[in-house]
Each structure stands twice: as structure tokens, then as C-alpha cells.
Design a protein around this motif. Structure first.
Motif, short mmCIF file in Angstrom:
data_model
loop_
_atom_site.label_atom_id
_atom_site.label_comp_id
_atom_site.label_asym_id
_atom_site.label_seq_id
_atom_site.Cartn_x
_atom_site.Cartn_y
_atom_site.Cartn_z
N UNK A 174 50.68 34.10 53.93
CA UNK A 174 50.67 34.63 52.91
C UNK A 174 49.05 34.34 52.69
N UNK A 175 47.84 34.56 53.27
CA UNK A 175 46.81 33.58 53.12
C UNK A 175 45.94 35.14 53.34
N UNK A 176 45.18 35.48 52.63
CA UNK A 176 43.32 36.34 52.37
C UNK A 176 42.26 35.12 52.63
N UNK A 177 41.70 35.65 53.96
CA UNK A 177 40.79 35.00 54.33
C UNK A 177 39.25 36.12 53.92
N UNK A 178 38.48 36.11 53.24
CA UNK A 178 37.81 36.13 52.94
C UNK A 178 35.71 35.81 53.44
N UNK A 203 47.40 46.66 45.63
CA UNK A 203 47.88 45.78 44.53
C UNK A 203 47.14 44.70 43.55
N UNK A 204 48.14 44.09 42.65
CA UNK A 204 47.12 43.36 41.17
C UNK A 204 45.91 43.14 41.45
N UNK A 248 33.86 24.55 42.91
CA UNK A 248 33.93 23.08 43.55
C UNK A 248 35.70 23.64 42.71
N UNK A 249 35.17 23.72 41.79
CA UNK A 249 36.45 24.01 40.45
C UNK A 249 37.97 24.79 41.16
N UNK A 250 37.60 25.41 42.05
CA UNK A 250 38.10 26.88 42.16
C UNK A 250 39.36 25.96 43.69
N UNK A 251 39.04 24.68 43.90
CA UNK A 251 39.23 23.64 44.59
C UNK A 251 40.36 22.47 44.31
N UNK A 252 39.99 22.38 42.74
CA UNK A 252 40.52 21.38 42.11
C UNK A 252 40.74 21.84 40.82
N UNK A 253 41.68 22.64 40.44
CA UNK A 253 42.15 23.52 39.82
C UNK A 253 43.66 23.10 39.33
N UNK A 254 44.32 22.58 38.87
CA UNK A 254 46.00 21.96 38.74
C UNK A 254 46.18 22.77 39.25
N UNK A 255 46.19 24.31 39.58
CA UNK A 255 47.50 25.02 40.13
C UNK A 255 46.90 26.01 41.03
N UNK A 256 47.27 27.25 42.13
CA UNK A 256 46.86 28.30 42.22
C UNK A 256 45.68 28.08 42.93
N UNK A 257 45.17 26.87 42.85
CA UNK A 257 44.03 26.40 44.30
C UNK A 257 43.39 27.20 45.21
N UNK A 258 41.89 27.06 45.65
CA UNK A 258 41.51 28.19 46.43
C UNK A 258 41.22 27.14 47.73
N UNK A 286 50.47 34.83 41.64
CA UNK A 286 51.69 35.75 41.19
C UNK A 286 52.48 36.25 42.21
N UNK A 287 51.41 37.04 43.12
CA UNK A 287 52.04 37.92 44.00
C UNK A 287 51.42 36.76 45.14
#
Length: 439
Positions: free
Chosen positions: A70-74, A105-106, A172-182, A138-139
Motif C-alpha cells: 500500500x506504499x506509493x514510492x515517489x 483516485x482521490x 520533516x513535519x511530514x514524518x513527525x505528524x500525529x498520524x498518516x505520516x509520510x 483515507x485511501x
């Protein structure tokens, strides 16, 4: 594969052919299994960072099935794509790359909506990518940004310090948010810890905090053997020990150079029959094909590092060349003053430490040693003059003057250059030295 297609040509190397065994694959992929995991792949130029990131961005089947369905590698190259570097340009490219990567997709719709805002004059930032992460969650998807040549985005000059800090903290905030981290994967020449030192601010968590580090280094014997097994894809026989040792001798275990050497042996076998007994033509062609790699390594070195490389390249020929009698009697003193730089060059794979007490070093490849001598020969007088001025700030003036005279003497001595060129190719057969650094 067509039996005449060279399996060692670098441009034809696919990510799945990257020299990655199970142990190394685990070190690469394990940090990314956890939500928000991050990895820094770093190493000297031409060590294979881009190929390694392509390998990560296209995980092998077993890893994808077990962990990354379920990963999307960009994946994109920051130096080539984010031009000029601004935070807006980075987030725009990240959004465009993700939009192209996804099917209807969404997530794709969200990316398209953000890109439409750019047409209206709106700039994108980290907060916009947070919105993409929410849609991805969500997806049931997780996004991994795989960023090659990430160094280009770490600008530490006074004018850009604040904007770089802001950008990196947003990323870096993409990896440290509470949930749905990148997840993040970045490739750099030096470690993030080293690159981000000038950005340190008291009370602010450093950007590199939380990154797992993987340093690419020169091959070991097993890596060389695994590389040379590619010949089995053709109708040629396996490399004989002499050919294998010559690949190691020419390349000094450097990954890109090992591929060049193997490719030249493959082509020479087609021309002359195989296995080869006279490897001198291989060395001659290798000198030409390896030039761009040597230029890249040289251009990436600092002036003090270039000075040290020149000294070490010259030391093997001291007192041997008629009409070019020079003395490097101050070498040990200079080395003792610059051991940190010598250790760094060794860690980056440009030097071998050949002796511990007293410490001594050698150039990692005999052809690179020859290339450095050629660099001395071809440098214009004005460049030598400028270098002597720089050396005066790095060592004592007496040492700088002595080094300048030595370089000028060698520069004007064609006999030295010819001798080095001949000697590095004729060390074949039983004259090949024992393999070093093979592990």
C-alpha cells in the motif's frame, strides 16, 4: 539476453541488478516499514547512490508483498528537477511526480487540484502536502518521498540559512505528524548530520534527527564476485582469477570503476577471444572510460584534499625519475597536521591506509594515481600559481613553496608521466599485488 550485449554497461544496469544482498536490503527497507520512518543514503560521488535509490523506489517482490503493498514510492532528483530551488518549486515537483505516479483516485484528484491552484498564482508549501497525506490515508495508502541529490536543497550560506531551516522543518513535519505520516529517503554525498551542522539552532530539533543512515562504500570481494556473475547471462565463460584480480586492481573496489573495468574485459574478450592472457589493452581503454569518474572525484575534493592527494600520488616516485629529483621530506609533518582530512578521504574511499605506525596512505586506484599526475601536468601556470597561494594558508609557507616547486618540476617532466602511465598497466599476471580491502 543477447550473448553479445555487455551486461556490465552502467547505462543498461537495472535497479534490480544493484549489488544488494539480504543483509543490506534489510538495512535499507527496515526503517521504511514503520510509519514516518526515514533513511539517509550517503557516500562519495559515483558510489551508486542513484541506483540504490531506484532500487528502494522499486522494492523487490518479497519486500513489496510483505511490507509495501500500500506504499506509493515517489522518486525524483532534486538537483535536476527543482530548478531554481525554492520551497514552492520543491512542493510543486513533489506533487507533480506523485500525480503522475498514481492512477485515477482521490490522491490523484487532490494533486490535480493543488496543481490547478499554481496556475492561479498560488504557491505550494508543506501544509498542502499534509492535505495530500490525509487523502492518502483515507485511501489506505502511505507515501514515500525518495529524493536523490538532496544536498542541492541544503543551502547553508548566510543569505539562505533561515529559508533552508524553514523548508527542512516543513519537510520533516511530514514524518513527525500525529498520524498518516509520510516516509522519507534522501541521498546525499555527506551524512545529514554533517550537512546540517551549520543549520543548528539551540532549542530546535535538527532535521536529521530520526533518520537511519546507510553509508555506501567501496565493494568487498564478495560484491565484486557478485557483479562479475553477470557474465553468466551471456555465452562467455566466467571470469578467470586473473581477470577478476585485474578488475579489482584497476578499480580499487570502486563500484562504478569496477563496472567499467568488467565491461572493458567483456568487450576485449569478444575481440581477442577469452579468457584473456594480456590485459594491457583493457587497462588502456579503462584509462579513457574512467576519466569522467576521476574528474568527478577530483572536482568534489576541497583544495586541501587535492593537495593531499597530489602529495600521496607523488610520493611513490620520489627519487626514481631522472631529471626530476624532488624531495617530499616534510610529508610526515603535513600528514600529522592533516590527519582528520586524510581519515575523511579514507572513509570516502579515495585513499587506503597502508601503514599504521608511522601512518601512511596510498591512492585507492593506480589509474587514479596516474590521473592525478596527469592533472598536475595539464594544469595551466596560472592555476598552479593560485594553488600555491592557497597552500600557503593550509601549511607553512616553506612547505607550500616546496610543494609548489615539486609540482612544477613534475609538471614539466614528460618522462615521469610516461613512466607512470606504463607502470600502472604492466602490473599483470604474477606481478599483481595482493588484494587489499577485500573483506
Amino acid at each position: 539476453m543477447n550473448p553479445l550485449i555487455n551486461p556490465f554497461i552502467r547505462s543498461g544496469t537495472h535497479p534490480e541488478q544493484a549489488i544488494v544482498d539480504r543483509r543490506r536490503a534489510s538495512r535499507l527497507f527496515s526503517p521504511l516499514v514503520a510509519e514516518g520512518g526515514a533513511l539517509n543514503v550517503y557516500g562519495e560521488r559515483c558510489m551508486g547512490k542513484s541506483l540504490m535509490l531506484q532500487y528502494i523506489a522499486e522494492p523487490p517482490h518479497d519486500w513489496r508483498e510483505a511490507h509495501f503493498q500500500n506504499y506509493i514510492f515517489t522518486f525524483f532528483n532534486c538537483q535536476d528537477i527543482v530548478i531554481p530551488f525554492t520551497a514552492n518549486n520543491f512542493w510543486t515537483q513533489a506533487t507533480k511526480t506523485l500525480e503522475r505516479k498514481t492512477e485515477d483516485s482521490p490522491i490523484k484528484e487532490k494533486c490535480q487540484a493543488l496543481l490547478a491552484r499554481i496556475e492561479e498564482g498560488t504557491e505550494l508549501g508543506a501544509n498542502d502536502f499534509h492535505e495530500i497525506l490525509d487523502v492518502a490515508a483515507g485511501a489506505g495508502k502511505r507515501i514515500v518521498l525518495v529524493l536523490d541529490d538532496f544536498d542541492a536543497l541544503i543551502r547553508t550560506d548566510t543569505e539562505n540559512l533561515d529559508s533552508t531551516r524553514t523548508f527542512l522543518q516543513g519537510l520533516r513535519s511530514l514524518t513527525t505528524r500525529d498520524s498518516n505520516k509520510a516516509n522519507l529517503v534522501v541521498a546525499t554525498r555527506y551524512s545529514l548530520q554533517e550537512l546540517c551542522k551549520p543549520l543548528a539552532v539551540q532549542g530546535m530539533s535538527p532535521f536529521e534527527n530520526g533518520f537511519a543512515s546507510y553509508r555506501l562504500q567501496r565493494f568487498r570481494d564478495n560484491d565484486i564476485l557478485r557483479l562479475l556473475q553477470r557474465v553468466e547471462q551471456t555465452e562467455q565463460t566466467s571470469f578467470i582469477p586473473l581477470e577478476t584480480r585485474y578488475v579489482i586492481y584497476l578499480s580499487g573496489y570502486h563500484p562504478h570503476l569496477a563496472q567499467i573495468a568488467a565491461a572493458e574485459i567483456f568487450d576485449q574478450r569478444i575481440e581477442s577471444g577469452f579468457p584473456l592472457r594480456d590485459l594491457t589493452p583493457v587497462g588502456e581503454r579503462f584509462k579513457v572510460e574512467a576519466r569522467s569518474v576521476f574528474e568527478s572525484l577530483w572536482e568534489g575534493a576541497s583544495e586541501i584534499e587535492r593537495m593531499l592527494l597530489m602529495l600521496i600520488a607523488l610520493q611513490d616516485f620520489e627519487g626514481e625519475i631522472t631529471d626530476a629529483q624532488y624531495s617530499l621530506s616534510d610529508l610526515s609533518n603535513i600528514f600529522s597536521q592533516r590527519e582528520r582530512e586524510l581519515d575523511e578521504l579514507t572513509e570516502r574511499g579515495l585513499l587506503n591506509r597502508t601503514q599504521t605506525n608511522p601512518p601512511a596512505w596510498g591512492i585507492f586506484s593506480p589509474i587514479f594515481q596516474w590521473w592525478i599526475i596527469k592533472e598536475i601536468e595539464s594544469s595551466p601556470p596560472e592555476q598552479l600559481s593560485e594553488r600555491r597561494k592557497v597552500w600557503g594558508n593550509l601549511v607553512t609557507q616553506k612547505q607550500a613553496d616546496k610543494l609548489g616547486k615539486t609540482v612544477e618540476l613534475v609538471k614539466n617532466n614528460k618522462q615521469l608521466i610516461e613512466k607512470v602511465g606504463r607502470s600502472v598497466l604492466k602490473l599483470t599476471g604474477v606481478e599483481l599485488p595482493p588484494l587489499l580491502g577485500g573483506g
